[in-house]
Motif scaffolding. Sequence first.
Motif, PDB file in Angstrom:
ATOM      1  N   SER A  67       0.851  -1.191   0.000  1.00  0.00           N
ATOM      2  CA  SER A  67       0.000   0.000   0.000  1.00  0.00           C
ATOM      3  C   SER A  67       0.883   1.237   0.000  1.00  0.00           C
ATOM      4  N   GLU A  68       0.277   2.396  -0.224  1.00  0.00           N
ATOM      5  CA  GLU A  68       1.049   3.624  -0.395  1.00  0.00           C
ATOM      6  C   GLU A  68       1.800   4.054   0.862  1.00  0.00           C
ATOM      7  N   ALA A  69       1.468   3.481   2.011  1.00  0.00           N
ATOM      8  CA  ALA A  69       2.166   3.821   3.250  1.00  0.00           C
ATOM      9  C   ALA A  69       3.318   2.859   3.547  1.00  0.00           C
ATOM     10  N   GLN A  70       3.640   1.957   2.619  1.00  0.00           N
ATOM     11  CA  GLN A  70       4.627   0.907   2.907  1.00  0.00           C
ATOM     12  C   GLN A  70       5.915   1.052   2.104  1.00  0.00           C
ATOM     13  N   LYS A  71       6.305   2.281   1.813  1.00  0.00           N
ATOM     14  CA  LYS A  71       7.566   2.518   1.122  1.00  0.00           C
ATOM     15  C   LYS A  71       8.738   1.934   1.908  1.00  0.00           C
ATOM     16  N   GLN A  88      -1.745  -4.794   6.193  1.00  0.00           N
ATOM     17  CA  GLN A  88      -1.927  -3.460   5.620  1.00  0.00           C
ATOM     18  C   GLN A  88      -1.457  -3.339   4.169  1.00  0.00           C
ATOM     19  N   VAL A  89      -1.448  -4.443   3.432  1.00  0.00           N
ATOM     20  CA  VAL A  89      -1.115  -4.359   2.011  1.00  0.00           C
ATOM     21  C   VAL A  89      -2.372  -4.030   1.206  1.00  0.00           C
ATOM     22  N   ALA A  90      -2.192  -3.578  -0.024  1.00  0.00           N
ATOM     23  CA  ALA A  90      -3.334  -3.279  -0.880  1.00  0.00           C
ATOM     24  C   ALA A  90      -4.050  -4.562  -1.280  1.00  0.00           C
ATOM     25  N   ALA A  91      -3.273  -5.619  -1.511  1.00  0.00           N
ATOM     26  CA  ALA A  91      -3.832  -6.934  -1.835  1.00  0.00           C
ATOM     27  C   ALA A  91      -2.732  -7.969  -1.684  1.00  0.00           C
ATOM     28  N   TRP A  92      -3.136  -9.224  -1.517  1.00  0.00           N
ATOM     29  CA  TRP A  92      -2.152 -10.304  -1.507  1.00  0.00           C
ATOM     30  C   TRP A  92      -2.703 -11.509  -2.255  1.00  0.00           C
TER      31      TRP A  92
END
Length: 249
Positions: free
Chosen positions: A78-82, A113-117
């Motif tokens: 997700s966008e917060a996981q750089k 908290q990923v966008a998808a898995w």
Amino acid sequence: MKADVFDPRALREAFGAFPTAVTVITASDPAGRPVGFTANSFTSVSLDPPLLLVCLAKTARDYPAMTAAEHFAINILSEAQKDVSIKFARPAEDRFAAVDRARGPNGCPIFAQVAAWFECSMHDVIEAGDHVMMVGRVTAFESSGLNGLGYARGGYFTPRVAAKANSSAAGGEIGAAAVLERHGALFPLGDDNLSLPSYSAGGGDPAKTLASHLEQLGLSVHDWFSLLYKVKRTGDGSTSRLLKKGPGA
């Protein structure tokens, strides 16, 4: 550029012009220890049967464990996981220590908290030059609804922030300024009165507009550190600002 004179670095940069999602591919080695690496060479392949693929360099540290695994997982960050992407792109002894994760139905590490898995069984491993293509058959998946992290031209971006900037600029005057940084030093423009390189335009993509202006000034777009969008509404005269980090951030 002809094939017999390809510059590998130039080719890599040209490939990098294509924006992608950012993923971390995970599996377990024969001893049951988690292994994983950051990858943006991921794509869906088929809905029936449900197939996807990811490319893996033959020089990767986890190449033997990954290609021998019966199952592997794709975590679309997700966008917060750089920070997670950076952690798994670098060699480290225990990259999993600070990552909140669980086990998928087949035991693969699944990040929170990923966008998808997607968890997959290994469908095929295809030779492809200095890489292999790992084709997986999806056995389980979940989509959180979170926005994914993006990557292009050597830098991360968040689609939601870019869309917000463009949306805010609709119907108003938009200006953009660049903060240039190299080796810890800032580079303003001017002789006596120094200022940030900036540009004002009536519309369009502010990032592309400013990048074009920088090129006209003789500055490479790869040098810019961040963009500061300044959006002025024509209706009520209010002004909003939004900071968007760029490739060098």
